[in-house]
Design an enzyme around this catalytic site. Structure first.
Site, PDB file in Angstrom:
ATOM      1  N   ARG A  49      32.670 -94.013 -32.365  1.00 32.96           N
ATOM      2  CA  ARG A  49      33.190 -93.028 -33.331  1.00 32.96           C
ATOM      3  C   ARG A  49      34.347 -92.319 -32.655  1.00 32.96           C
ATOM      4  O   ARG A  49      34.166 -91.657 -31.625  1.00 32.96           O
ATOM      5  CB  ARG A  49      32.086 -92.043 -33.742  1.00 32.96           C
ATOM      6  CG  ARG A  49      32.605 -90.888 -34.562  1.00 32.96           C
ATOM      7  CD  ARG A  49      31.499 -90.068 -35.202  1.00 32.96           C
ATOM      8  NE  ARG A  49      30.886 -90.755 -36.303  1.00 32.96           N
ATOM      9  CZ  ARG A  49      30.281 -90.140 -37.323  1.00 32.96           C
ATOM     10  NH1 ARG A  49      30.198 -88.825 -37.370  1.00 32.96           N
ATOM     11  NH2 ARG A  49      29.731 -90.829 -38.300  1.00 32.96           N
ATOM     12  N   HIS A  83      35.117 -95.835 -42.498  1.00 35.45           N
ATOM     13  CA  HIS A  83      33.701 -95.565 -42.174  1.00 35.45           C
ATOM     14  C   HIS A  83      32.856 -96.691 -42.803  1.00 35.45           C
ATOM     15  O   HIS A  83      32.092 -96.465 -43.736  1.00 35.45           O
ATOM     16  CB  HIS A  83      33.308 -94.199 -42.732  1.00 35.45           C
ATOM     17  CG  HIS A  83      32.049 -93.626 -42.163  1.00 35.45           C
ATOM     18  ND1 HIS A  83      31.327 -94.238 -41.156  1.00 35.45           N
ATOM     19  CD2 HIS A  83      31.365 -92.498 -42.474  1.00 35.45           C
ATOM     20  CE1 HIS A  83      30.259 -93.496 -40.873  1.00 35.45           C
ATOM     21  NE2 HIS A  83      30.265 -92.446 -41.655  1.00 35.45           N
ATOM     22  N   GLN A 113      28.894 -96.534 -43.328  1.00 30.62           N
ATOM     23  CA  GLN A 113      28.493 -95.645 -44.413  1.00 30.62           C
ATOM     24  C   GLN A 113      28.483 -96.393 -45.750  1.00 30.62           C
ATOM     25  O   GLN A 113      27.539 -96.283 -46.540  1.00 30.62           O
ATOM     26  CB  GLN A 113      29.485 -94.470 -44.490  1.00 30.62           C
ATOM     27  CG  GLN A 113      29.241 -93.527 -45.649  1.00 30.62           C
ATOM     28  CD  GLN A 113      27.960 -92.742 -45.488  1.00 30.62           C
ATOM     29  OE1 GLN A 113      27.743 -92.131 -44.469  1.00 30.62           O
ATOM     30  NE2 GLN A 113      27.096 -92.766 -46.501  1.00 30.62           N
ATOM     31  N   ASP A 169      33.186 -86.383 -50.744  1.00 32.97           N
ATOM     32  CA  ASP A 169      33.060 -86.119 -49.305  1.00 32.97           C
ATOM     33  C   ASP A 169      33.787 -84.808 -49.043  1.00 32.97           C
ATOM     34  O   ASP A 169      34.477 -84.279 -49.929  1.00 32.97           O
ATOM     35  CB  ASP A 169      33.688 -87.296 -48.526  1.00 32.97           C
ATOM     36  CG  ASP A 169      33.570 -87.158 -47.010  1.00 32.97           C
ATOM     37  OD1 ASP A 169      32.733 -86.357 -46.542  1.00 32.97           O
ATOM     38  OD2 ASP A 169      34.325 -87.847 -46.295  1.00 32.97           O
ATOM     39  N   CYS A 195      28.328 -88.756 -48.630  1.00 34.10           N
ATOM     40  CA  CYS A 195      27.977 -89.342 -47.330  1.00 34.10           C
ATOM     41  C   CYS A 195      27.274 -88.331 -46.426  1.00 34.10           C
ATOM     42  O   CYS A 195      26.575 -88.719 -45.507  1.00 34.10           O
ATOM     43  CB  CYS A 195      29.214 -89.897 -46.652  1.00 34.10           C
ATOM     44  SG  CYS A 195      30.508 -88.655 -46.408  1.00 34.10           S
ATOM     45  N   ARG A 221      21.262 -95.655 -44.395  1.00 34.99           N
ATOM     46  CA  ARG A 221      22.106 -95.880 -43.222  1.00 34.99           C
ATOM     47  C   ARG A 221      21.331 -96.682 -42.178  1.00 34.99           C
ATOM     48  O   ARG A 221      21.846 -97.601 -41.557  1.00 34.99           O
ATOM     49  CB  ARG A 221      22.546 -94.540 -42.595  1.00 34.99           C
ATOM     50  CG  ARG A 221      23.433 -93.654 -43.457  1.00 34.99           C
ATOM     51  CD  ARG A 221      24.790 -94.278 -43.686  1.00 34.99           C
ATOM     52  NE  ARG A 221      25.449 -94.651 -42.453  1.00 34.99           N
ATOM     53  CZ  ARG A 221      26.155 -93.811 -41.673  1.00 34.99           C
ATOM     54  NH1 ARG A 221      26.316 -92.561 -42.046  1.00 34.99           N
ATOM     55  NH2 ARG A 221      26.735 -94.236 -40.563  1.00 34.99           N
TER      56      ARG A 221
HETATM   57  N1  NVA Z   1      35.279 -87.749 -43.887  1.00 37.68           N
HETATM   58  C1  NVA Z   1      34.297 -87.150 -43.039  1.00 37.68           C
HETATM   59  C2  NVA Z   1      33.075 -88.018 -43.000  1.00 37.68           C
HETATM   60  C3  NVA Z   1      31.951 -87.475 -42.163  1.00 37.68           C
HETATM   61  C4  NVA Z   1      30.760 -88.382 -42.152  1.00 37.68           C
HETATM   62  C5  NVA Z   1      34.874 -86.946 -41.644  1.00 37.68           C
HETATM   63  O1  NVA Z   1      35.548 -87.854 -41.145  1.00 37.68           O
HETATM   64  O2  NVA Z   1      34.667 -85.883 -41.066  1.00 37.68           O
HETATM   65  N1   CP Z   2      27.654 -89.643 -42.972  1.00 35.43           N
HETATM   66  C1   CP Z   2      27.767 -89.594 -41.644  1.00 35.43           C
HETATM   67  O1   CP Z   2      28.390 -90.430 -41.013  1.00 35.43           O
HETATM   68  O2   CP Z   2      27.097 -88.558 -41.088  1.00 35.43           O
HETATM   69  P1   CP Z   2      27.176 -88.115 -39.555  1.00 35.43           P
HETATM   70  O3   CP Z   2      28.563 -87.572 -39.322  1.00 35.43           O
HETATM   71  O4   CP Z   2      26.113 -87.066 -39.427  1.00 35.43           O
HETATM   72  O5   CP Z   2      26.912 -89.315 -38.693  1.00 35.43           O
END
Ligand code: NVA
Ligand code: CP
Length: 306
Positions: free
Chosen positions: A102, A129, A132, A223, A263, A291
Site C-alpha cells: 500500500r 484499489h 477492494q 468513498d 469501501c 475483502r
Molecule cells: N480513496 C480512499 C480509500 C480508502 C480505503 C483513500 O485512498 O484514502
Molecule cells: N477499504 C479499505 O481499504 O479499508 P482500509 O483502509 O481500512 O484497509
C-alpha cells in the site's frame, strides 16, 4: 482453479474477464466452506498508509490458508530511512512468497514489482484499489446473482476506488456511471481503458449530475471526498462535493431494490448519511467481510494453493 500462479496484481486490468469470474466463484466457495485450500507460504505487508480492513483481511485470509504474515511497517524497516525501492524489493524477494503493498505512487509499485520476482499485489495506491473491487463485485453478485447488465453508480471523488470500479464493472459486463464534480474526474487513461474493456457489452458514463448518474441504478457507491494524502484539501472540498452525498433523496432516484456500498472508512453525514449507511439498503458490512474471502481466493490462486 484460476491460472494466476506467480502473477502480480498491480491494477484490475491485469485480470481478464474470465479470471475475475473465476476469482469471484472461488471466493464464494471459500466463504461457504464448500472449498477448502491450504497454502503454507509467507505474505509480507508493506503499507505506507493506514489500513484496518486490508491489513486485517489479508492477515486472516493468509492464516486461514495455513500461511504466515509479516507486517513490514515502513517505520520499523529501513524503508522509512530511504532505502531504495529497487534494493528493498530484491531483498524481500529472497524471504517472502508474496507481497502486498500500500503506497502513494503507482509507479513505485510498478518499480517494486519489476525488481521482485515474487508476486506483488496492489493493496491500494493513489491510482487503484483492485482488491477492494473484487470484494465489491462479490457482494453485488451475492445480492443480485448475475452481474451482467447491472448498473453501478459511483458518486464523489474520481479517486483510486472510482478508477478500479470502472475497470471492474467493465470486466464483468456491468454498466458504470460516475457522478463527479468538474475538476475531480477519474484518471482519463483509466476511463479510456475501461471503455475499451467494456466494448459494446456495457457502458462507462461520466457526468457531473449526481441525479442523472443515480437514476435507476442497482448499486450506489461512494468513498471519502479526500483520500489519504489529500487531508489538507478536505475542508475546501466539502461544499463542492455536498451535492454528491448518498442520502435518502439520491436513493429515491435509484432502482427500488438498489443496494448501497462504501469501501470504508466512511465519514458519516459527509459522503454518506448516517441514515443510509445504517439503513436497510446498506451492504457495507458484508462488503467489508468479503475483502477477506476475495483476497483469500486471490492469494490461493497466485500461490497455487491446493
Ligand atoms: N480513496 C480512499 C480509500 C480508502 C480505503 C483513500 O485512498 O484514502
Ligand atoms: N477499504 C479499505 O481499504 O479499508 P482500509 O483502509 O481500512 O484497509
Amino acid at each position: 482453479m484460476t491460472g494466476l500462479i506467480g502473477r502480480d496484481l498491480l491494477g484490475l486490468a491485469d485480470l481478464s474477464r474470465q479470471e475475475v469470474k473465476d476469482l469471484l466463484q472461488m471466493a464464494t466457495q471459500l466463504k461457504s466452506q464448500q472449498l477448502k485450500l491450504r497454502c503454507e507460504k509467507v505474505l509480507g505487508l508493506l503499507f505506507s498508509k493506514a489500513s484496518t480492513r486490508t491489513r486485517v483481511s489479508f492477515t486472516v485470509a493468509m492464516y486461514q490458508l495455513g500461511g504466515q504474515v509479516i507486517d513490514l511497517n515502513p517505520n520499523v524497516t529501513q524503508v522509512s530511512r530511504g532505502e531504495p525501492i529497487q534494493d528493498t524489493a530484491r531483498v524481500l524477494d529472497r524471504y517472502l512468497d508474496v507481497l502486498a503493498i500500500r503506497t502513494f505512487a503507482q509507479q513505485d509499485l510498478v518499480t517494486f514489482a519489476s525488481y521482485a520476482k515474487i508476486p506483488v499485489i496492489n493493496a491500494l495506491t493513489d491510482l487503484e484499489h483492485p482488491c477492494q473491487i473484487l470484494a465489491d463485485l462479490m457482494t453485488i453478485q451475492e445480492c443480485f446473482g448475475d452481474l451482467d447488465g447491472l448498473t453501478l453508480t459511483y458518486v464523489g471523488d474520481g479517486n483510486n476506488v472510482a478508477n478500479s470500479l470502472m475497470l471492474g464493472c467493465a470486466l464483468v459486463g456491468m454498466n458504470v456511471r460516475v457522478g463527479i464534480p468538474q475538476g475531480f474526474e477519474p484518471n482519463s487513461a483509466v476511463v479510456q481503458q475501461a471503455r475499451e474493456i467494456a466494448g459494446d457489452k456495457s457502458q462507462v458514463i461520466l457526468t457531473d449530475d449526481p441525479q442523472v448518474a443515480a437514476k435507476g441504478a442497482h448499486v450506489l457507491y461512494t468513498d471519502v471526498w479526500a483520500s489519504m494524502g489529500q487531508e489538507e484539501e478536505a475542508n475546501d472540498r466539502m461544499p463542492i462535493f455536498q451535492p454528491y452525498q448518498i442520502n435518502d433523496g439520491l436513493l429515491e432516484v435509484a432502482d427500488s431494490e438498489a443496494i448501497v456500498l462504501h469501501c470504508l472508512p466512511a465519514h458519516r453525514d459527509e459522503e454518506i448519511t448516517d441514515a443510509v449507511i445504517e439503513g436497510t439498503r446498506s451492504r457495507v458490512w458484508d462488503q467489508a467481510e468479503n475483502r477477506m474471502h476475495a483476497q483469500k481466493a486471490l492469494l490461493a490462486s497466485i500461490l497455487g494453493a491446493s
